[in-house]
Design a protein around this motif. Structure first.
Motif, PDB file in Angstrom:
ATOM      1  N   ARG A  64     -12.745   2.820  -5.095  1.00  0.00           N
ATOM      2  CA  ARG A  64     -13.491   1.735  -5.276  1.00  0.00           C
ATOM      3  C   ARG A  64     -14.896   1.862  -4.593  1.00  0.00           C
ATOM      4  NH1 ARG A  64      -9.623  -2.532  -6.052  1.00  0.00           N
ATOM      5  NH2 ARG A  64      -7.624  -2.053  -5.365  1.00  0.00           N
TER       6      ARG A  64
ATOM      7  N   ASP B   6       0.646  -1.162  -0.018  1.00  0.00           N
ATOM      8  CA  ASP B   6      -0.140   0.042  -0.023  1.00  0.00           C
ATOM      9  C   ASP B   6       0.640   1.331  -0.004  1.00  0.00           C
ATOM     10  OD1 ASP B   6      -2.460  -1.533  -0.267  1.00  0.00           O
ATOM     11  OD2 ASP B   6      -2.434  -1.486   2.138  1.00  0.00           O
TER      12      ASP B   6
ATOM     13  N   ARG C  78      -2.294  -0.189  -9.927  1.00  0.00           N
ATOM     14  CA  ARG C  78      -3.304  -0.796  -9.194  1.00  0.00           C
ATOM     15  C   ARG C  78      -3.582  -2.377  -9.294  1.00  0.00           C
ATOM     16  NH1 ARG C  78      -8.434   1.721  -5.965  1.00  0.00           N
ATOM     17  NH2 ARG C  78      -6.735   2.281  -4.447  1.00  0.00           N
ATOM     18  N   ALA C  79      -3.714  -2.563 -10.820  1.00  0.00           N
ATOM     19  CA  ALA C  79      -3.953  -4.048 -11.061  1.00  0.00           C
ATOM     20  C   ALA C  79      -2.803  -4.943 -10.593  1.00  0.00           C
ATOM     21  CB  ALA C  79      -4.049  -4.068 -12.656  1.00  0.00           C
TER      22      ALA C  79
ATOM     23  N   ARG D 107      -1.685  -8.274  -3.887  1.00  0.00           N
ATOM     24  CA  ARG D 107      -2.550  -8.335  -2.541  1.00  0.00           C
ATOM     25  C   ARG D 107      -3.495  -9.339  -2.360  1.00  0.00           C
ATOM     26  NH1 ARG D 107      -4.313  -3.561  -3.431  1.00  0.00           N
ATOM     27  NH2 ARG D 107      -2.875  -2.398  -2.304  1.00  0.00           N
ATOM     28  N   ALA D 108      -3.909  -9.949  -3.471  1.00  0.00           N
ATOM     29  CA  ALA D 108      -4.738 -11.222  -3.487  1.00  0.00           C
ATOM     30  C   ALA D 108      -4.064 -12.554  -3.309  1.00  0.00           C
ATOM     31  CB  ALA D 108      -5.507 -11.540  -4.849  1.00  0.00           C
TER      32      ALA D 108
ATOM     33  N   GLU E 189       2.475   1.794  -3.416  1.00  0.00           N
ATOM     34  CA  GLU E 189       1.524   2.312  -4.236  1.00  0.00           C
ATOM     35  C   GLU E 189       1.273   3.746  -4.169  1.00  0.00           C
ATOM     36  OE1 GLU E 189      -2.863   1.287  -6.003  1.00  0.00           O
ATOM     37  OE2 GLU E 189      -2.272   0.322  -4.170  1.00  0.00           O
TER      38      GLU E 189
ATOM     39  N   ASP F 281      -2.850  -5.069  -6.993  1.00  0.00           N
ATOM     40  CA  ASP F 281      -4.333  -5.931  -6.505  1.00  0.00           C
ATOM     41  C   ASP F 281      -3.732  -7.573  -6.557  1.00  0.00           C
ATOM     42  OD1 ASP F 281      -5.572  -3.794  -5.776  1.00  0.00           O
ATOM     43  OD2 ASP F 281      -6.911  -3.883  -7.233  1.00  0.00           O
TER      44      ASP F 281
END
Length: 415
Positions: free
Chosen positions: A243, A183, A369-370, A376-377, A186, A373
């Motif tokens: 979001r 985070d 962000r993709a 992060r996933a 980013e 993400d």
């Protein structure tokens, strides 16, 4: 091995004479629900004077086991054993059951009993109330059958689980730190890109782009979300930075006549007016809407002229300069609620870039962000597996599915 009802092993929601003995100005630990977490995440740093919590709060003391009673906190297994309370006493949310262990049960063993998968499933089945506000009754706790080993064996099991859950919690903390680093990385990349735009084009306040602003309604609504054919009103939790979560809504009564001028539509730029300090000012553009939703009175809908993209404004809102304005507006607010006035939103500094530069920034942010993400996933999946492993280990040890004294040679002797 005997089975004993919990009411014979621990007091359920007892009085706390130690609280009464404090003077009105003595301080004690204060525990809101957002600070109740199992393992190392329990936060007992907040305090209040006795006079501030003399009514309307749950009282407890060192050595008590606290069990959340409300969904979904109960199902998440966030029971805790409290120690190190200020003046040995605490007060907190009324959504807690208090278990005070007696001489027949080790407090740590009791904590692990109420952390097992079987306990949580039984409690979930006994909940009462409407959807979203269901609670575990104290009679469920009083009548809970507990498989009770000898006290020496309870301590051996607790020693084993203390060691093994600490290992798992350490890994979970490591993963949280990785997520925090993701985070921060980013955010740093976004700030750098916004700073470059500000240097190249300068900045102007958001008010220069404004055509208008709306706030929605605050009707009486159910806690449960609306079904596909029902109307719902957005909750403040529907917004996270850039979001939008349409399922975060409250169902409106069937006889409520919605004013469609407050209906949420694709392309709306929404800004959270009220939320926790960390999320106040959260901004997102609504994608395709497949639900009938109304705007909440705690959310701004902003109308912009054609010189600026709403997606660009949403990206800028995640930047350091806007975050600083929101933080200043929330200064001194409680952890449960902060507010920002639209006058403060209108002062947000927006790089005066042309539409081509705006779109370039938006696409850059989406690509970054993709990637973040996806990482992060993966980490979140690993964290979920760790949580499942932790609960399975507790359940197996407490229910006697294996002998902890021989498990990996780490059972330990009773303290």
């Amino acid at each position: 091995m005997s089975t004993v009802r919990l009411r014979h092993l621990a007091q359920v929601n007892p009085s706390t004479p130690e609280f009464d003995k404090l003077s009105v100005d003595d301080r004690l630990t204060f525990l809101p629900m957002e600070n109740v977490w199992s393992g190392p995440d329990l936060n007992i740093t907040l305090s209040r004077r006795k006079t501030e919590v003399s009514s309307g709060y749950t009282r407890f003391k060192d050595g008590d086991v606290l069990v959340p009673k409300i969904t979904p906190t109960f199902e998440a297994g966030r029971s805790v054993l409290v120690h190190g309370l200020l003046n040995g006493v605490g007060a907190g949310t009324t959504e807690l059951h208090v278990l005070r262990p007696g001489p027949q049960i080790d407090p740590r063993f009791l904590l692990y009993v109420v952390s097992t998968h079987s306990f949580l499933k039984l409690g979930e089945a006994e909940m009462y109330g409407v959807a979203g506000q269901k609670r575990v009754p104290d009679d469920f706790l009083r009548d809970l059958p507990v498989r009770l080993p000898m006290l020496q064996d309870q301590r051996r099991i607790a020693n084993f689980l203390d060691i093994e859950t600490a290992r798992i919690d350490k890994l979970a903390t490591f993963q949280k730190n990785i997520l925090r680093g993701v985070d921060e990385r980013e955010a740093a990349l976004l700030d750098t890109a916004l700073d470059q735009l500000a240097i190249q084009y300068g900045t102007i306040p958001l008010r220069r782009y404004l055509l208008g602003v709306e706030q929605g309604v605050s009707p009486q609504a159910d806690s449960a979300p609306a079904a596909p054919n029902e109307w719902g009103v957005l909750k403040v939790s529907c917004l996270r930075p850039e979001r939008f979560f349409p399922d975060e809504n409250k169902r409106l009564p069937g006889d409520y006549e919605p004013d469609t001028k407050h209906e949420v539509r694709e392309g709306d730029l929404l800004i959270t007016r009220a939320n926790t300090p960390a999320l106040v000012g959260s901004t997102a553009v609504v994608p395709e809407v497949r639900k009938k939703l109304l705007l909440s009175d705690k959310i701004f809908r902003v109308h912009l002229d054609q010189r600026v993209s709403p997606h660009f404004v949403a990206a800028v809102a995640r930047g350091r300069r806007v975050r600083d304005i929101c933080a200043a507006a929330s200064n001194g607010a409680s952890q449960s609620m902060a507010n920002i006035r639209f006058e403060e939103v209108k002062a947000w500094p927006i790089p005066a870039a042309n539409r081509a530069a705006q779109e370039e920034l938006v696409q850059y942010v989406r690509k970054r962000r993709a990637k973040m993400d996806a990482l992060r996933a993966r980490i979140e999946r690993q964290s979920a597996l760790l949580a499942e492993r932790r609960q399975a280990l507790i359940t197996s040890a407490v229910t006697g599915q294996f002998d902890v004294s021989s498990a990996s040679g780490r059972g330990g002797d009773p303290a």
